[in-house]
Scaffold this motif. Structure first.
Motif, PDB file in Angstrom:
ATOM      1  N   TRP A 103       1.617 -11.013  -7.373  1.00  0.00           N
ATOM      2  CA  TRP A 103       0.521 -11.856  -7.776  1.00  0.00           C
ATOM      3  C   TRP A 103      -0.625 -11.742  -6.777  1.00  0.00           C
ATOM      4  O   TRP A 103      -1.749 -11.504  -7.170  1.00  0.00           O
ATOM      5  CB  TRP A 103       1.019 -13.301  -7.936  1.00  0.00           C
ATOM      6  N   GLY A 104      -0.350 -11.928  -5.521  1.00  0.00           N
ATOM      7  CA  GLY A 104      -1.410 -11.935  -4.525  1.00  0.00           C
ATOM      8  C   GLY A 104      -2.019 -10.574  -4.258  1.00  0.00           C
ATOM      9  O   GLY A 104      -3.153 -10.489  -3.809  1.00  0.00           O
ATOM     10  N   ARG A 114      -7.968 -16.633  -6.128  1.00  0.00           N
ATOM     11  CA  ARG A 114      -6.557 -16.268  -5.951  1.00  0.00           C
ATOM     12  C   ARG A 114      -5.669 -17.485  -6.137  1.00  0.00           C
ATOM     13  O   ARG A 114      -4.659 -17.431  -6.829  1.00  0.00           O
ATOM     14  CB  ARG A 114      -6.336 -15.651  -4.570  1.00  0.00           C
ATOM     15  N   ARG A 115      -6.046 -18.603  -5.521  1.00  0.00           N
ATOM     16  CA  ARG A 115      -5.267 -19.840  -5.657  1.00  0.00           C
ATOM     17  C   ARG A 115      -5.204 -20.321  -7.097  1.00  0.00           C
ATOM     18  O   ARG A 115      -4.186 -20.814  -7.555  1.00  0.00           O
ATOM     19  CB  ARG A 115      -5.864 -20.934  -4.790  1.00  0.00           C
ATOM     20  N   PRO A 118      -0.716 -20.792 -10.416  1.00  0.00           N
ATOM     21  CA  PRO A 118       0.099 -21.542 -11.373  1.00  0.00           C
ATOM     22  C   PRO A 118       0.502 -20.735 -12.613  1.00  0.00           C
ATOM     23  O   PRO A 118       1.656 -20.798 -13.057  1.00  0.00           O
ATOM     24  CB  PRO A 118      -0.779 -22.735 -11.748  1.00  0.00           C
ATOM     25  N   ALA A 119      -0.421 -19.963 -13.161  1.00  0.00           N
ATOM     26  CA  ALA A 119      -0.089 -19.139 -14.329  1.00  0.00           C
ATOM     27  C   ALA A 119       0.934 -18.077 -13.970  1.00  0.00           C
ATOM     28  O   ALA A 119       1.859 -17.794 -14.744  1.00  0.00           O
ATOM     29  CB  ALA A 119      -1.354 -18.496 -14.901  1.00  0.00           C
ATOM     30  N   HIS A 166       9.359 -16.828 -18.159  1.00  0.00           N
ATOM     31  CA  HIS A 166       9.318 -15.730 -19.131  1.00  0.00           C
ATOM     32  C   HIS A 166       9.860 -14.403 -18.607  1.00  0.00           C
ATOM     33  O   HIS A 166      10.364 -13.613 -19.387  1.00  0.00           O
ATOM     34  CB  HIS A 166       7.885 -15.532 -19.635  1.00  0.00           C
ATOM     35  N   ARG A 167       9.741 -14.138 -17.336  1.00  0.00           N
ATOM     36  CA  ARG A 167      10.146 -12.839 -16.788  1.00  0.00           C
ATOM     37  C   ARG A 167      11.658 -12.805 -16.588  1.00  0.00           C
ATOM     38  O   ARG A 167      12.216 -13.651 -15.893  1.00  0.00           O
ATOM     39  CB  ARG A 167       9.449 -12.609 -15.449  1.00  0.00           C
ATOM     40  N   PRO A 168      12.346 -11.835 -17.193  1.00  0.00           N
ATOM     41  CA  PRO A 168      13.793 -11.752 -17.007  1.00  0.00           C
ATOM     42  C   PRO A 168      14.162 -11.317 -15.581  1.00  0.00           C
ATOM     43  O   PRO A 168      13.464 -10.512 -14.976  1.00  0.00           O
ATOM     44  CB  PRO A 168      14.241 -10.701 -18.020  1.00  0.00           C
TER      45      PRO A 168
END
Length: 50
Positions: A1-2, A13-14, A18-19, A27-29
């Motif tokens: 993410w970062g 970035r902050r 949350p998303a 959602h990610r297996p």
């Protein structure tokens, strides 16, 4: 993410965190969870017990 996206500011970035956390945890297996998202491992979610 970062590091996967070039953000123009720390605030941007902050704001994206949350998303990303929702996607990652809902959602990610994950192989450690039997290819299910981590949220499926929780047993104390509000409203789960009736």
């Amino acid at each position: 993410w970062g590091y996967a996206h070039c953000y123009t500011s720390e605030d941007e970035r902050r704001a994206a965190l949350p998303a990303w956390l929702h996607e990652y945890n809902h959602h990610r297996p994950h192989t450690a969870c039997g290819n299910k998202p981590p949220i499926t491992r929780l047993t104390n979610l509000s409203g789960q017990y009736t």
